[in-house]
Design a protein around this motif. Structure first.
Motif, PDB file in Angstrom:
ATOM      1  N   GLY A 101       0.784  -1.228   0.000  1.00  0.00           N
ATOM      2  CA  GLY A 101       0.000   0.000   0.000  1.00  0.00           C
ATOM      3  C   GLY A 101       0.816   1.279   0.000  1.00  0.00           C
ATOM      4  O   GLY A 101       0.257   2.360   0.119  1.00  0.00           O
ATOM      5  N   ARG A 102       2.137   1.178  -0.121  1.00  0.00           N
ATOM      6  CA  ARG A 102       2.989   2.373  -0.170  1.00  0.00           C
ATOM      7  C   ARG A 102       3.100   2.865  -1.608  1.00  0.00           C
ATOM      8  O   ARG A 102       3.049   2.085  -2.549  1.00  0.00           O
ATOM      9  CB  ARG A 102       4.398   2.058   0.340  1.00  0.00           C
ATOM     10  CG  ARG A 102       4.444   1.567   1.769  1.00  0.00           C
ATOM     11  CD  ARG A 102       5.840   1.176   2.152  1.00  0.00           C
ATOM     12  NE  ARG A 102       6.301   0.112   1.248  1.00  0.00           N
ATOM     13  CZ  ARG A 102       7.411  -0.584   1.419  1.00  0.00           C
ATOM     14  NH1 ARG A 102       8.199  -0.338   2.426  1.00  0.00           N
ATOM     15  NH2 ARG A 102       7.757  -1.531   0.569  1.00  0.00           N
ATOM     16  N   VAL A 108      12.749   2.290  -3.393  1.00  0.00           N
ATOM     17  CA  VAL A 108      14.048   1.695  -3.706  1.00  0.00           C
ATOM     18  C   VAL A 108      13.792   0.263  -4.143  1.00  0.00           C
ATOM     19  O   VAL A 108      13.332  -0.563  -3.363  1.00  0.00           O
ATOM     20  CB  VAL A 108      15.001   1.737  -2.490  1.00  0.00           C
ATOM     21  CG1 VAL A 108      16.316   1.046  -2.822  1.00  0.00           C
ATOM     22  CG2 VAL A 108      15.255   3.169  -2.061  1.00  0.00           C
ATOM     23  N   MET A 109      14.069  -0.012  -5.415  1.00  0.00           N
ATOM     24  CA  MET A 109      13.776  -1.330  -5.971  1.00  0.00           C
ATOM     25  C   MET A 109      15.036  -2.117  -6.302  1.00  0.00           C
ATOM     26  O   MET A 109      14.988  -3.329  -6.427  1.00  0.00           O
ATOM     27  CB  MET A 109      12.902  -1.188  -7.213  1.00  0.00           C
ATOM     28  CG  MET A 109      11.508  -0.662  -6.868  1.00  0.00           C
ATOM     29  SD  MET A 109      10.450  -0.351  -8.288  1.00  0.00           S
ATOM     30  CE  MET A 109      10.409  -1.929  -9.075  1.00  0.00           C
ATOM     31  N   LEU A 110      16.154  -1.456  -6.486  1.00  0.00           N
ATOM     32  CA  LEU A 110      17.433  -2.122  -6.739  1.00  0.00           C
ATOM     33  C   LEU A 110      18.280  -1.939  -5.487  1.00  0.00           C
ATOM     34  O   LEU A 110      18.543  -0.802  -5.076  1.00  0.00           O
ATOM     35  CB  LEU A 110      18.141  -1.505  -7.947  1.00  0.00           C
ATOM     36  CG  LEU A 110      17.359  -1.491  -9.261  1.00  0.00           C
ATOM     37  CD1 LEU A 110      18.052  -0.614 -10.281  1.00  0.00           C
ATOM     38  CD2 LEU A 110      17.194  -2.891  -9.778  1.00  0.00           C
ATOM     39  N   THR A 111      18.713  -3.043  -4.867  1.00  0.00           N
ATOM     40  CA  THR A 111      19.446  -2.944  -3.604  1.00  0.00           C
ATOM     41  C   THR A 111      20.682  -3.831  -3.591  1.00  0.00           C
ATOM     42  O   THR A 111      20.736  -4.855  -4.279  1.00  0.00           O
ATOM     43  CB  THR A 111      18.548  -3.352  -2.416  1.00  0.00           C
ATOM     44  OG1 THR A 111      18.046  -4.664  -2.631  1.00  0.00           O
ATOM     45  CG2 THR A 111      17.391  -2.380  -2.234  1.00  0.00           C
ATOM     46  N   ASP A 112      21.644  -3.413  -2.791  1.00  0.00           N
ATOM     47  CA  ASP A 112      22.841  -4.206  -2.468  1.00  0.00           C
ATOM     48  C   ASP A 112      23.644  -4.661  -3.689  1.00  0.00           C
ATOM     49  O   ASP A 112      24.176  -5.761  -3.703  1.00  0.00           O
ATOM     50  CB  ASP A 112      22.473  -5.443  -1.633  1.00  0.00           C
ATOM     51  CG  ASP A 112      21.791  -5.066  -0.337  1.00  0.00           C
ATOM     52  OD1 ASP A 112      22.204  -4.052   0.253  1.00  0.00           O
ATOM     53  OD2 ASP A 112      20.859  -5.770   0.077  1.00  0.00           O
ATOM     54  N   PHE A 113      23.761  -3.843  -4.703  1.00  0.00           N
ATOM     55  CA  PHE A 113      24.547  -4.217  -5.883  1.00  0.00           C
ATOM     56  C   PHE A 113      26.023  -3.995  -5.587  1.00  0.00           C
ATOM     57  O   PHE A 113      26.460  -2.891  -5.312  1.00  0.00           O
ATOM     58  CB  PHE A 113      24.101  -3.418  -7.115  1.00  0.00           C
ATOM     59  CG  PHE A 113      22.882  -3.993  -7.756  1.00  0.00           C
ATOM     60  CD1 PHE A 113      22.982  -4.870  -8.821  1.00  0.00           C
ATOM     61  CD2 PHE A 113      21.612  -3.688  -7.283  1.00  0.00           C
ATOM     62  CE1 PHE A 113      21.854  -5.422  -9.413  1.00  0.00           C
ATOM     63  CE2 PHE A 113      20.478  -4.228  -7.861  1.00  0.00           C
ATOM     64  CZ  PHE A 113      20.607  -5.103  -8.924  1.00  0.00           C
ATOM     65  N   LEU A 127      13.409  -5.661  -6.563  1.00  0.00           N
ATOM     66  CA  LEU A 127      12.102  -5.859  -5.939  1.00  0.00           C
ATOM     67  C   LEU A 127      11.008  -5.766  -6.993  1.00  0.00           C
ATOM     68  O   LEU A 127      11.007  -4.848  -7.818  1.00  0.00           O
ATOM     69  CB  LEU A 127      11.872  -4.780  -4.874  1.00  0.00           C
ATOM     70  CG  LEU A 127      10.474  -4.669  -4.289  1.00  0.00           C
ATOM     71  CD1 LEU A 127      10.158  -5.844  -3.384  1.00  0.00           C
ATOM     72  CD2 LEU A 127      10.322  -3.363  -3.529  1.00  0.00           C
ATOM     73  N   ASP A 128      10.075  -6.687  -6.957  1.00  0.00           N
ATOM     74  CA  ASP A 128       8.851  -6.591  -7.754  1.00  0.00           C
ATOM     75  C   ASP A 128       7.814  -5.971  -6.819  1.00  0.00           C
ATOM     76  O   ASP A 128       7.333  -6.626  -5.896  1.00  0.00           O
ATOM     77  CB  ASP A 128       8.397  -7.972  -8.219  1.00  0.00           C
ATOM     78  CG  ASP A 128       7.084  -7.925  -8.990  1.00  0.00           C
ATOM     79  OD1 ASP A 128       6.455  -6.845  -9.073  1.00  0.00           O
ATOM     80  OD2 ASP A 128       6.678  -8.984  -9.509  1.00  0.00           O
ATOM     81  N   PRO A 129       7.451  -4.693  -7.024  1.00  0.00           N
ATOM     82  CA  PRO A 129       6.560  -4.019  -6.077  1.00  0.00           C
ATOM     83  C   PRO A 129       5.140  -4.572  -6.056  1.00  0.00           C
ATOM     84  O   PRO A 129       4.422  -4.375  -5.089  1.00  0.00           O
ATOM     85  CB  PRO A 129       6.580  -2.561  -6.547  1.00  0.00           C
ATOM     86  CG  PRO A 129       6.952  -2.626  -7.984  1.00  0.00           C
ATOM     87  CD  PRO A 129       7.840  -3.829  -8.132  1.00  0.00           C
ATOM     88  N   GLU A 130       4.739  -5.255  -7.106  1.00  0.00           N
ATOM     89  CA  GLU A 130       3.371  -5.770  -7.148  1.00  0.00           C
ATOM     90  C   GLU A 130       3.214  -7.062  -6.358  1.00  0.00           C
ATOM     91  O   GLU A 130       2.118  -7.384  -5.888  1.00  0.00           O
ATOM     92  CB  GLU A 130       2.947  -5.972  -8.599  1.00  0.00           C
ATOM     93  CG  GLU A 130       2.839  -4.647  -9.332  1.00  0.00           C
ATOM     94  CD  GLU A 130       2.571  -4.799 -10.821  1.00  0.00           C
ATOM     95  OE1 GLU A 130       2.380  -5.941 -11.283  1.00  0.00           O
ATOM     96  OE2 GLU A 130       2.562  -3.770 -11.501  1.00  0.00           O
ATOM     97  N   THR A 131       4.306  -7.829  -6.188  1.00  0.00           N
ATOM     98  CA  THR A 131       4.226  -9.083  -5.420  1.00  0.00           C
ATOM     99  C   THR A 131       4.992  -9.007  -4.106  1.00  0.00           C
ATOM    100  O   THR A 131       4.769  -9.829  -3.221  1.00  0.00           O
ATOM    101  CB  THR A 131       4.795 -10.265  -6.234  1.00  0.00           C
ATOM    102  OG1 THR A 131       6.194 -10.038  -6.447  1.00  0.00           O
ATOM    103  CG2 THR A 131       4.067 -10.417  -7.557  1.00  0.00           C
ATOM    104  N   GLY A 132       5.928  -8.073  -4.000  1.00  0.00           N
ATOM    105  CA  GLY A 132       6.760  -7.968  -2.808  1.00  0.00           C
ATOM    106  C   GLY A 132       7.945  -8.916  -2.822  1.00  0.00           C
ATOM    107  O   GLY A 132       8.715  -8.965  -1.877  1.00  0.00           O
ATOM    108  N   ARG A 133       8.123  -9.659  -3.895  1.00  0.00           N
ATOM    109  CA  ARG A 133       9.240 -10.599  -3.989  1.00  0.00           C
ATOM    110  C   ARG A 133      10.490  -9.894  -4.484  1.00  0.00           C
ATOM    111  O   ARG A 133      10.417  -8.973  -5.292  1.00  0.00           O
ATOM    112  CB  ARG A 133       8.903 -11.728  -4.953  1.00  0.00           C
ATOM    113  CG  ARG A 133       7.809 -12.626  -4.444  1.00  0.00           C
ATOM    114  CD  ARG A 133       7.611 -13.795  -5.380  1.00  0.00           C
ATOM    115  NE  ARG A 133       6.551 -14.647  -4.882  1.00  0.00           N
ATOM    116  CZ  ARG A 133       5.639 -15.201  -5.633  1.00  0.00           C
ATOM    117  NH1 ARG A 133       5.650 -15.020  -6.931  1.00  0.00           N
ATOM    118  NH2 ARG A 133       4.706 -15.957  -5.092  1.00  0.00           N
TER     119      ARG A 133
END
Length: 179
Positions: A101-102, A108-113, A127-133
């Protein structure tokens, strides 16, 4: 005759006039405020310069338009890693929300590269924001205008899909709205 005594509080010396028995409080001068502000600014600039000195710019940094032209990501250093934030989207109506719901605006969708030097790629998570995976991912700049992103599962790049992103030179409206 003036005698200098230490005040009851920390910070300064104040004069005492013997004949009147009055202790004057120290005055905060504009000079003192300027010195404190300058030192604070200097420490802030020093910290940000240390981060950029320790992490030279990567070719992958900057604004990137996703393959389907539906999102713009800002990729940059986050400490000693790269991360990417969604800063522009194609949408109608209210700003799209993630699975929790955010707002996706600024997410931030790309992390720890982290740079894998022998392969000349950055490996991290997306991160896939629609599934949270989150999925494993690799990014690398093929040129100054082309970025390849490969998302995959089970830690095996063979089980993945590659997208070609291009450098973004356009504008972004309020609430991450792309023109």
């Amino acid at each position: 005759m003036k005698v200098w005594i230490l005040p009851r509080y920390r910070g300064s010396i104040s004069p005492k006039t013997e004949n009147r028995g009055v202790v004057r409080a120290p005055r905060r001068s504009a000079f003192f405020a300027t010195v404190v502000a300058t030192l604070s600014l200097g420490f802030t600039l020093h910290a940000s310069m240390a981060q950029s000195i320790g992490n030279p710019p990567a070719a992958e940094e900057g604004l990137w338009l996703a393959q389907d032209h539906d999102g713009v990501f800002q990729i940059g250093h986050c400490g000693d890693t790269l991360c990417g934030r969604l800063i522009g989207m194609q949408y109608d109506g209210p700003v799209p929300k993630d699975v929790w719901g955010r707002s996706q605006c600024g997410l931030v969708m790309l992390t720890d590269f982290r740079l894998i030097r022998d392969e000349n790629v950055w490996r991290g998570h997306i991160l896939d924001p629609e599934t949270g995976r989150t999925y494993d991912a690799r990014i690398h700049a093929e040129s100054s205008e082309v970025l390849k992103l490969r998302g995959f599962i089970l830690g095996i790049p063979l089980f993945g899909k590659t997208q070609t992103w291009t450098r973004y030179h356009g504008t972004i409206g309020p609430a991450c709205k792309l023109p």
